[in-house]
Design an enzyme around this catalytic site. Structure first.
Site, PDB file in Angstrom:
ATOM      1  N   ARG A 131       0.854  -1.193   0.000  1.00 29.60           N
ATOM      2  CA  ARG A 131       0.000   0.000   0.000  1.00 29.60           C
ATOM      3  C   ARG A 131       0.885   1.237   0.000  1.00 29.60           C
ATOM      4  O   ARG A 131       1.774   1.353   0.838  1.00 29.60           O
ATOM      5  CB  ARG A 131      -0.875   0.002   1.258  1.00 29.60           C
ATOM      6  CG  ARG A 131      -1.964  -1.041   1.182  1.00 29.60           C
ATOM      7  CD  ARG A 131      -2.911  -0.921   2.340  1.00 29.60           C
ATOM      8  NE  ARG A 131      -2.408  -1.571   3.530  1.00 29.60           N
ATOM      9  CZ  ARG A 131      -3.068  -1.605   4.677  1.00 29.60           C
ATOM     10  NH1 ARG A 131      -4.230  -0.997   4.801  1.00 29.60           N
ATOM     11  NH2 ARG A 131      -2.570  -2.233   5.723  1.00 29.60           N
ATOM     12  N   LYS A 182       7.073 -23.219   2.035  1.00 35.42           N
ATOM     13  CA  LYS A 182       7.236 -21.774   2.060  1.00 35.42           C
ATOM     14  C   LYS A 182       7.658 -21.316   3.459  1.00 35.42           C
ATOM     15  O   LYS A 182       8.498 -20.426   3.627  1.00 35.42           O
ATOM     16  CB  LYS A 182       5.924 -21.094   1.643  1.00 35.42           C
ATOM     17  CG  LYS A 182       6.107 -19.621   1.362  1.00 35.42           C
ATOM     18  CD  LYS A 182       4.897 -18.973   0.746  1.00 35.42           C
ATOM     19  CE  LYS A 182       5.175 -17.497   0.506  1.00 35.42           C
ATOM     20  NZ  LYS A 182       3.995 -16.676   0.564  1.00 35.42           N
ATOM     21  N   ASN A 190      14.470 -15.217   6.264  1.00 39.32           N
ATOM     22  CA  ASN A 190      13.990 -13.926   6.774  1.00 39.32           C
ATOM     23  C   ASN A 190      14.542 -13.536   8.153  1.00 39.32           C
ATOM     24  O   ASN A 190      15.006 -12.398   8.320  1.00 39.32           O
ATOM     25  CB  ASN A 190      12.460 -13.904   6.777  1.00 39.32           C
ATOM     26  CG  ASN A 190      11.890 -13.966   5.360  1.00 39.32           C
ATOM     27  OD1 ASN A 190      12.545 -14.457   4.449  1.00 39.32           O
ATOM     28  ND2 ASN A 190      10.687 -13.474   5.169  1.00 39.32           N
TER      29      ASN A 190
HETATM   30  P1  NAP Z   1      -2.049  -5.797   4.884  1.00 38.17           P
HETATM   31  O1  NAP Z   1      -1.669  -4.959   3.721  1.00 38.17           O
HETATM   32  O2  NAP Z   1      -1.620  -5.406   6.244  1.00 38.17           O
HETATM   33  O3  NAP Z   1      -3.627  -5.951   4.857  1.00 38.17           O
HETATM   34  C1  NAP Z   1      -4.362  -6.593   5.863  1.00 38.17           C
HETATM   35  C2  NAP Z   1      -5.713  -5.937   5.916  1.00 38.17           C
HETATM   36  O4  NAP Z   1      -6.557  -6.654   6.810  1.00 38.17           O
HETATM   37  C3  NAP Z   1      -5.672  -4.489   6.427  1.00 38.17           C
HETATM   38  O5  NAP Z   1      -6.356  -3.670   5.494  1.00 38.17           O
HETATM   39  C4  NAP Z   1      -6.438  -4.554   7.741  1.00 38.17           C
HETATM   40  O6  NAP Z   1      -7.222  -3.405   8.003  1.00 38.17           O
HETATM   41  C5  NAP Z   1      -7.364  -5.718   7.469  1.00 38.17           C
HETATM   42  N1  NAP Z   1      -7.948  -6.293   8.693  1.00 38.17           N
HETATM   43  C6  NAP Z   1      -7.308  -6.893   9.717  1.00 38.17           C
HETATM   44  N2  NAP Z   1      -8.197  -7.306  10.650  1.00 38.17           N
HETATM   45  C7  NAP Z   1      -9.417  -6.944  10.176  1.00 38.17           C
HETATM   46  C8  NAP Z   1     -10.737  -7.081  10.675  1.00 38.17           C
HETATM   47  N3  NAP Z   1     -10.975  -7.670  11.835  1.00 38.17           N
HETATM   48  N4  NAP Z   1     -11.747  -6.585   9.933  1.00 38.17           N
HETATM   49  C9  NAP Z   1     -11.521  -5.971   8.754  1.00 38.17           C
HETATM   50  N5  NAP Z   1     -10.298  -5.809   8.220  1.00 38.17           N
HETATM   51  C10 NAP Z   1      -9.262  -6.305   8.935  1.00 38.17           C
HETATM   52  O7  NAP Z   1      -1.547  -7.305   4.677  1.00 38.17           O
HETATM   53  P2  NAP Z   1      -1.123  -8.042   3.324  1.00 38.17           P
HETATM   54  O8  NAP Z   1       0.240  -7.613   2.946  1.00 38.17           O
HETATM   55  O9  NAP Z   1      -2.204  -7.940   2.320  1.00 38.17           O
HETATM   56  O10 NAP Z   1      -0.981  -9.531   3.860  1.00 38.17           O
HETATM   57  C11 NAP Z   1      -2.076 -10.406   4.050  1.00 38.17           C
HETATM   58  C12 NAP Z   1      -1.488 -11.813   4.143  1.00 38.17           C
HETATM   59  O11 NAP Z   1      -0.930 -12.159   2.876  1.00 38.17           O
HETATM   60  C13 NAP Z   1      -0.330 -11.922   5.150  1.00 38.17           C
HETATM   61  O12 NAP Z   1      -0.357 -13.139   5.818  1.00 38.17           O
HETATM   62  C14 NAP Z   1       0.915 -11.817   4.268  1.00 38.17           C
HETATM   63  O13 NAP Z   1       2.049 -12.451   4.818  1.00 38.17           O
HETATM   64  C15 NAP Z   1       0.424 -12.548   3.025  1.00 38.17           C
HETATM   65  N6  NAP Z   1       1.167 -12.170   1.807  1.00 38.17           N
HETATM   66  C16 NAP Z   1       1.300 -10.866   1.468  1.00 38.17           C
HETATM   67  C17 NAP Z   1       1.980 -10.540   0.300  1.00 38.17           C
HETATM   68  C18 NAP Z   1       2.149  -9.110  -0.143  1.00 38.17           C
HETATM   69  O14 NAP Z   1       2.872  -8.863  -1.124  1.00 38.17           O
HETATM   70  N7  NAP Z   1       1.549  -8.131   0.492  1.00 38.17           N
HETATM   71  C19 NAP Z   1       2.520 -11.555  -0.501  1.00 38.17           C
HETATM   72  C20 NAP Z   1       2.343 -12.873  -0.129  1.00 38.17           C
HETATM   73  C21 NAP Z   1       1.669 -13.176   1.036  1.00 38.17           C
HETATM   74  P3  NAP Z   1      -6.601  -2.032   8.539  1.00 38.17           P
HETATM   75  O15 NAP Z   1      -5.933  -1.431   7.356  1.00 38.17           O
HETATM   76  O16 NAP Z   1      -7.813  -1.312   8.978  1.00 38.17           O
HETATM   77  O17 NAP Z   1      -5.647  -2.407   9.639  1.00 38.17           O
END
Ligand code: NAP
Length: 303
Positions: A131, A182, A190
């Site tokens: 983001r 993974k 990491n």
């Molecule tokens: P992120 O950007 O932090 O997004 C998580 C979202 O979940 C945030 O918008 C958060 O809201 C929301 N959330 C958390 N609790 C909630 C609830 N109770 N109700 C509503 N919304 C809620 O995380 P991400 O990077 O997408 O990662 C998600 C998963 O995918 C993780 O396990 C990560 O390791 C995995 N992953 C990510 C990537 C990547 O490139 N980003 C790649 C591979 C795997 P708020 O914004 O309001 O806190």
């Protein structure tokens, strides 16, 4: 049948915008009325691809809504998954299916235990997104998604929605092996990048440590009934280190940005699994302890 996406963060937004622009019915579930108001103010989600930003006015609601959910993409962090699913479990229809995007292991069981009889499908993603502002996601790395169901090898009909949305995916009957593999790659790379404060490629200077962790992780995979996931782990770890030499690992980036890590679902899970299987993993334990101390020093949660 509509997709509900809980968590409009990096991956949740990446999935929701691609489904939406392909004409697949999708709606977002946001945390509360305040976040919903902020979202409506922004007019939708913006996806940035190759420098081009596009706004998608996807319908959104919040956790207080009561409409039934038939297909849910749970797109929060592993440490938020159990609480998030608890907030919507009562809305899931008896036939509802839940796709779990969380990295690591442990959160999938925390979710499934709350949803007896519902189909829970873990996914493993190598796509990259971040983001760069509220309700804005940058598609940073092409990758792939593997999706499976440890209890039922029948592919779900909605994979055609992913096809139509150009979300690269493969139905994976061995999804647990993929998640374990993974996790092992993550544990070998990491934490050391955080402790040495370095890019992935600089781990060549700490080769003995990497090799010792690989040996213990391969033993752990065997001990946990994941022999397939252990095959050539060592070679794969060094291949990943070389292929991503210039990158900072996700855990390094989280710590550097003062964000909570998913340690409990990665190295913490590995150490707990070793304990349960009565396996000796001295190097993993030392790295785990040092990482916890490092998080303490940076004022970040240990879990
Ligand atoms: P992120 O950007 O932090 O997004 C998580 C979202 O979940 C945030 O918008 C958060 O809201 C929301 N959330 C958390 N609790 C909630 C609830 N109770 N109700 C509503 N919304 C809620 O995380 P991400 O990077 O997408 O990662 C998600 C998963 O995918 C993780 O396990 C990560 O390791 C995995 N992953 C990510 C990537 C990547 O490139 N980003 C790649 C591979 C795997 P708020 O914004 O309001 O806190």
């Amino acid at each position: 049948m509509s997709w509900h996406v809980l968590g409009a963060g990096s991956l949740g937004s990446l999935w929701a915008t691609r489904l939406f622009r392909a004409g697949v019915p999708v709606q977002l579930i946001l945390r509360d009325a305040q976040r919903l108001a902020a979202y409506r103010q922004a007019g939708g989600l913006t996806l940035v691809e190759q420098g081009q930003a596009s706004l998608y006015a996807i319908v959104a609601g919040d956790l207080n809504e009561q409409a039934p959910i038939e297909r849910l993409l749970l797109a929060c962090k592993a440490y938020d998954a159990a609480e998030a699913i608890a907030a919507v479990a009562h809305r899931l229809t008896p036939e509802a299916e839940v796709i779990l995007l969380q990295n690591g292991l442990g959160s999938q069981d925390e979710v499934a235990v709350q949803l007896p009889g519902r189909r829970c499908l873990p996914a493993s993603s190598t796509e990259g997104a971040f983001r760069d502002g509220d309700w804005r996601v940058v598609f940073a790395g092409q990758g792939h998604n593997w999706i499976g169901d440890p209890l039922d090898a029948t592919p779900p009909g909605w994979l055609s929605d992913l096809q139509r949305s150009h979300i690269p995916h493969t139905w994976s009957p061995d999804i647990l092996a993929r998640l374990w593999r993974k996790l092992a790659l993550n544990c070998a790379i990491n934490p050391l990048t955080v402790l040495h404060g370095c890019r992935n490629g600089e781990l060549v200077r700490h080769g003995d440590q990497v090799d010792a962790l690989c040996a213990e992780l391969a033993g752990l995979l065997h001990g946990c009934g994941q022999a397939d996931a252990a095959r050539d782990l060592h070679l794969d770890v060094w291949r990943v280190i070389e292929a991503t030499a210039a990158n900072y690992s996700s855990m390094y980036q989280d710590v550097a940005a003062g964000r909570r890590t998913e340690i409990s679902y990665l190295l913490g899970y590995a150490c707990a699994a070793a304990e349960r299987a009565a396996l000796q993993v001295p190097h993993l334990k030392v790295v785990h302890r040092q990482l916890l101390e490092h998080l303490d020093r940076h004022g970040l949660p240990r879990y």
